[in-house]
Design a protein around this motif. Structure first.
Motif, PDB file in Angstrom:
ATOM      1  N   TRP A 180       0.835  -1.197   0.000  1.00 48.66           N
ATOM      2  CA  TRP A 180       0.000   0.000   0.000  1.00 48.66           C
ATOM      3  C   TRP A 180       0.873   1.252   0.000  1.00 48.66           C
ATOM      4  O   TRP A 180       0.650   2.183  -0.769  1.00 48.66           O
ATOM      5  CB  TRP A 180      -0.910  -0.024   1.229  1.00 48.66           C
ATOM      6  N   GLY A 181       1.892   1.247   0.866  1.00 44.03           N
ATOM      7  CA  GLY A 181       2.763   2.412   0.973  1.00 44.03           C
ATOM      8  C   GLY A 181       3.471   2.695  -0.343  1.00 44.03           C
ATOM      9  O   GLY A 181       3.549   3.839  -0.785  1.00 44.03           O
ATOM     10  N   ASN A 182       3.958   1.629  -1.000  1.00 43.08           N
ATOM     11  CA  ASN A 182       4.645   1.829  -2.269  1.00 43.08           C
ATOM     12  C   ASN A 182       3.695   2.349  -3.340  1.00 43.08           C
ATOM     13  O   ASN A 182       4.036   3.233  -4.114  1.00 43.08           O
ATOM     14  CB  ASN A 182       5.261   0.506  -2.753  1.00 43.08           C
ATOM     15  N   MET A 183       2.475   1.774  -3.322  1.00 41.09           N
ATOM     16  CA  MET A 183       1.507   2.168  -4.332  1.00 41.09           C
ATOM     17  C   MET A 183       1.122   3.641  -4.155  1.00 41.09           C
ATOM     18  O   MET A 183       1.126   4.420  -5.097  1.00 41.09           O
ATOM     19  CB  MET A 183       0.273   1.292  -4.151  1.00 41.09           C
ATOM     20  N   MET A 184       0.824   3.996  -2.908  1.00 36.83           N
ATOM     21  CA  MET A 184       0.415   5.375  -2.643  1.00 36.83           C
ATOM     22  C   MET A 184       1.582   6.330  -2.856  1.00 36.83           C
ATOM     23  O   MET A 184       1.404   7.445  -3.319  1.00 36.83           O
ATOM     24  CB  MET A 184      -0.107   5.513  -1.210  1.00 36.83           C
ATOM     25  N   GLY A 185       2.785   5.869  -2.507  1.00 36.14           N
ATOM     26  CA  GLY A 185       3.959   6.698  -2.729  1.00 36.14           C
ATOM     27  C   GLY A 185       4.130   6.997  -4.207  1.00 36.14           C
ATOM     28  O   GLY A 185       4.388   8.137  -4.609  1.00 36.14           O
ATOM     29  N   GLN A 186       3.924   5.961  -5.015  1.00 35.26           N
ATOM     30  CA  GLN A 186       4.028   6.138  -6.466  1.00 35.26           C
ATOM     31  C   GLN A 186       2.974   7.107  -6.978  1.00 35.26           C
ATOM     32  O   GLN A 186       3.265   8.022  -7.743  1.00 35.26           O
ATOM     33  CB  GLN A 186       3.808   4.791  -7.133  1.00 35.26           C
ATOM     34  N   LEU A 187       1.741   6.870  -6.512  1.00 33.71           N
ATOM     35  CA  LEU A 187       0.649   7.745  -6.930  1.00 33.71           C
ATOM     36  C   LEU A 187       0.960   9.178  -6.507  1.00 33.71           C
ATOM     37  O   LEU A 187       0.724  10.137  -7.239  1.00 33.71           O
ATOM     38  CB  LEU A 187      -0.667   7.284  -6.297  1.00 33.71           C
ATOM     39  N   PHE A 188       1.535   9.292  -5.324  1.00 34.95           N
ATOM     40  CA  PHE A 188       1.867  10.606  -4.791  1.00 34.95           C
ATOM     41  C   PHE A 188       2.875  11.306  -5.692  1.00 34.95           C
ATOM     42  O   PHE A 188       2.706  12.472  -6.052  1.00 34.95           O
ATOM     43  CB  PHE A 188       2.436  10.436  -3.386  1.00 34.95           C
ATOM     44  N   ILE A 189       3.913  10.577  -6.070  1.00 34.91           N
ATOM     45  CA  ILE A 189       4.943  11.186  -6.914  1.00 34.91           C
ATOM     46  C   ILE A 189       4.359  11.593  -8.260  1.00 34.91           C
ATOM     47  O   ILE A 189       4.631  12.672  -8.783  1.00 34.91           O
ATOM     48  CB  ILE A 189       6.130  10.216  -7.070  1.00 34.91           C
ATOM     49  N   THR A 191       1.407  12.461  -8.700  1.00 35.20           N
ATOM     50  CA  THR A 191       0.585  13.637  -8.437  1.00 35.20           C
ATOM     51  C   THR A 191       1.432  14.896  -8.430  1.00 35.20           C
ATOM     52  O   THR A 191       1.047  15.919  -9.000  1.00 35.20           O
ATOM     53  CB  THR A 191      -0.128  13.481  -7.085  1.00 35.20           C
ATOM     54  N   VAL A 192       2.591  14.803  -7.776  1.00 38.04           N
ATOM     55  CA  VAL A 192       3.487  15.959  -7.743  1.00 38.04           C
ATOM     56  C   VAL A 192       3.919  16.325  -9.158  1.00 38.04           C
ATOM     57  O   VAL A 192       3.906  17.495  -9.559  1.00 38.04           O
ATOM     58  CB  VAL A 192       4.718  15.675  -6.855  1.00 38.04           C
TER      59      VAL A 192
END
Lengths: 257, 237, 320
Positions: A180-189, A191-192
């Motif tokens: 989950w953390g990796n997935m959201m981290g990716q989505l986050f990046i 997004t940036v």
């Protein structure tokens, strides 16, 4: 998502409805928790307003049931903790806990119906425009519009990521924390990165720090709108201050029961 | 004397992390010309495009639009005359409704209200989207979004149009519409694309970029008949 | 944690709204209106990101359940407290209006409970000092968990207090508070771990996103924020105390007798005698049987009004 075609004019001036709705909630929520009859009468506002705003009341009513789980959770404690006798139906004693429980539910439903009607009148974007008219700071309005604009885009991006991942493992809704953390981290990046591309697009069209507002909305606040707001406020105050249920009960008691 | 040309003279650009993306790039696109920018992914097309309106400034060398050099202080002027349309319409259309998006540029130029209205009408008409004015971007099809994206820069009445992958991810019909619309423009155009058909039909001339260098700058017909070059670009095997 | 309108009384809602509106005003000044560093689009898409992130659940280790993120600390770590506050507020407003999470009048309280407590209290007071100036994963995890727990516990405290002061629930304050605090301790730990998971991924892959800020300056700013919050806390505490004292039986509205006045004039004077009293009972139910007939009668009136509107006002279908 509540998208309203901006070409269709709202049923009621959306500023007027917003002001009226807030007044409605202020007065309605000030009714005592035991005043069920009074609360029930307050539903004349959604009943009358819904069709004017383009929705049938039945639909609004059914959709407002969505709020129930949230309020049942806390409301259900009332009958447990407050067992004092309050109401008698035939041989049956009803405790005040159950009465206030009912009132919590009615308050919840009416509050939700008010929001649903407000949104169905002029959509979220129309509401944003009226908030701007009511002098809510531009920064917040811009922020709301941006979030609204990119909600679906982000959901889509998320779906694509999930599809790619689920294709390699198996379909599931819940992920181990690490995944989950990796997935959201990716989505986050992503997004940036997206925000930087948007910023580039803004700059190349001459953006210099302030989003300009395009005002093509025929706002037309007329005496009719003032009249509309004032008459509803009068109705709310009458409902709140005059004990109508008492008079109704006299009539029903003598003629029906 | 025309203002409608772009000139790159010995442009080099290195990203802050040291990666050199453009190396000694020189070319000139004259008034009314439609030029394609070809090259494999990572060849530096996007970097080059960002130089046309000063989103990136060259590490060395010079970019001129018309008689104006692209520098910090000329940026407002440059951005009015070079309309840059990004590849992803969702990045290009950030306002809540189509009309607000199309009005964004003209309003930033501080044009009077009536002129803004006129510009919106004109730009939407040019891409055939007059009836989408009040829509939200998420209510549009992919082709409509792409056309509205172009309208958002047309409303600034640029003399040069720079389009990044205008036909990617479009179905056949939307793509045909788009090609027709682009062909109808009298603007000077620089179009980065992998779409051979679009390039052949719209652009008389093509510039081929590889590893940050220009490896060919010739009429489109010649480029596409040069088997070696095509192979190098990976357009044929 | 979203409060519905059902659970809140008018005065509490208005006080919550006033505090949130004031803080939003401050945020508007702090997040410069004229900003061309890309903060505006970043805040916008970050708000949308929070929605997307909430759609996917993560498994809570050691239990069978799953949770999703609230995002206050995450936003603050990226955007700074005031921009994060604005972003989270916009998320709450959209949740209220479009996703029917939380009431419209309760919005002020919801902003206070969720956005203020995390971005403006827990972040500067807990996360910032623990995070340190250099990237260190253990510190990042500790800071995330501690700040999330503090933020959510403060929020839970505020929720219970607001609900009980509103006098809508019969739950004793202590029971309610204990319940809320223990639930949110668990939620806070999960939130913290999830926040740390995202932040470490970003720190590993794109450290510049988190660590580009000038830390020495932000620490100096921290002081002014702490002072600001000391003042805000006094105001909030004072507001609550005022409410509680002006309506002493608010916590136990059961004291209010059903045989209250039937006179209109008394109702009016009770409305005028301060917001705490607005709450006071004007529902006057003369006796049990009659009150039942009152309810039945009211419902009949409603059905009648509904029938009338159904007859005379045709819903004009909006095209969407």
């Amino acid at each position: 998502m509540e998208f309203r075609d901006q070409a269709v004019p709202p049923g009621i001036n959306s500023c007027a409805l917003l002001i009226t709705t807030i007044c409605y909630l202020i007065v309605m929520l000030s009714v005592s928790p035991t005043g069920i009859s009074m609360l029930i009468l307050f539903s004349i506002f959604p009943i009358i307003t819904a069709p004017i705003c383009g929705e049938s009341y039945l639909k609004i009513m059914l959709r407002s049931l969505w709020v129930l789980p949230f309020i049942l959770f806390i409301g259900i404690f009332n009958p447990i903790f407050d067992k004092e006798a309050f109401l008698k139906i035939g041989e049956l004693d009803i405790s005040r806990g159950w009465v206030t429980f009912a009132s919590v539910i009615i308050r919840g439903l009416l509050g939700m119906q008010a929001i649903l009607i407000l949104i169905s009148n002029d959509g979220f974007l129309g509401l944003c425009n009226s908030l701007r008219r009511l002098k809510v700071p531009d920064l917040l309005i811009t922020q709301l519009q941006f979030v609204f604009r990119y909600l679906l885009v982000m959901m889509e991006e998320l779906q694509n990521m999930r599809r790619a991942r689920d294709a390699r493992s198996y379909g599931r809704d819940t992920y181990p924390l690490k995944v989950w953390g990796n997935m959201m981290g990716q989505l986050f990046i992503r997004t940036v990165d997206r925000s930087q591309r948007i910023h580039a697009a803004m700059i190349s069209r001459g953006f210099s720090g302030t989003i300009p507002t395009y005002n093509n909305y025929s706002f037309g606040w007329s005496y009719k709108n003032t009249l509309y707001v004032c008459s509803w406020i009068a109705v709310f105050l009458i409902l709140r201050l005059i004990n109508i249920p008492y008079y109704i009960s006299l009539v029903t008691a003598s003629h029906i029961l | 004397m025309s203002h409608h040309y772009i000139q790159f003279s010995n442009v080099c650009y290195a990203y802050p992390n040291g990666v050199e993306a453009l190396h000694d790039v020189s070319f000139r696109i004259s008034h009314g010309e439609k030029v394609a920018l070809l090259g494999p992914n990572g060849a530096g097309k996007s970097t080059l495009i960002l130089h046309t309106n000063g989103l990136l400034l060259p590490t060395s060398g010079e970019v001129n639009v018309g008689d104006i050099p692209v520098e910090k202080k000329t940026l407002p002027l440059i951005r009015q005359s070079v309309g840059l349309v990004f590849q992803n319409s969702d990045d290009q259309l950030f306002m809540p409704t189509v009309e607000e998006d199309v009005a964004f540029g003209p309003l930033n130029m501080k044009l009077p209200e009536r002129e803004v209205e006129h510009r919106i009408d004109m730009a939407l008409k040019a891409v055939g989207c007059q009836d989408l004015r009040k829509r939200a971007p998420s209510q549009l099809s992919g082709g409509q979004r792409r056309r509205v994206s172009i309208a958002t820069v047309l409303s600034m009445e640029p003399s040069v149009l720079v389009l990044d992958e205008p036909s990617s991810n479009l179905d056949w019909k939307s793509r045909e519409d788009l090609i027709r619309i682009i062909s109808s423009f009298t603007h000077t155009c620089l179009i980065a694309s992998h779409d051979v058909d679009l390039v052949k039909r719209v652009c008389q001339r093509s510039i081929v970029l590889k590893d940050g260098r220009i490896i060919a700058d010739r009429p489109t017909d010649e480029i596409f008949t040069d088997q070696d070059l095509m192979r190098e670009l990976g357009l044929i095997s | 944690m979203h409060l519905a309108d059902a659970l809140i009384s008018t005065p509490v809602a208005l006080v919550g709204g006033a505090i949130s509106a004031a803080l939003l005003g401050v945020a508007g000044v702090k997040v410069k209106k004229k900003d061309n560093s890309g903060l505006i689009p970043l805040m916008g898409v970050m708000g949308a990101f929070i929605f997307a992130a909430q759609m996917v659940n993560f498994a809570i280790p050691g239990t069978g359940s799953s949770g999703h993120i609230v995002g206050g600390i995450l936003l603050a770590a990226i955007l700074g407290p005031w921009a994060a506050f604005l972003t989270l507020t916009s998320v709450l407003i959209i949740q209220c209006l479009i996703f029917a999470d939380g009431g419209l009048l309760a919005l002020g309280c919801n902003i206070l409970n969720m956005a203020v407590m995390t971005t403006l209290v827990a972040y500067p007071l807990v996360f910032k000092p623990l995070e340190g100036t250099k990237l260190s994963f253990p510190r990042l995890i500790a800071a995330s968990v501690a700040a999330s727990v503090v933020g959510l516990e403060l929020g839970a405290f505020a929720v219970s207090t607001e609900t009980v002061i509103s006098g809508v629930t019969a739950l004793p304050y202590k029971t309610f508070l204990t319940l809320m605090l223990s639930i949110h301790l668990a939620i806070g730990i999960c939130e913290g771990v999830a926040t740390a998971a995202i932040l470490s991924f970003i720190a590993k892959n794109r450290p510049e996103i988190i660590y580009k800020k000038n830390h020495t300056r932000s620490i100096r700013r921290l002081k002014s924020i702490i002072i600001g919050f000391a003042i805000a806390t006094v105001i909030i505490g004072g507001g609550i105390a005022f409410l509680a004292s002006s309506n002493p039986d608010g916590l136990e509205w059961s004291i209010q007798q059903i045989t209250g006045s039937t006179e209109l004039s008394e109702s009016v004077s009770s409305l005028a005698s301060g917001c705490g009293e607005v709450q006071g009972n004007t529902a006057i139910l003369p006796d049990y049987e009659n009150s039942l007939s009152g309810i039945i009668g009211s419902i009949m009136v409603l059905v009648f009004v509904w029938a009338l509107t159904a007859l005379f006002i045709k819903p004009k279908k909006s095209s969407q």
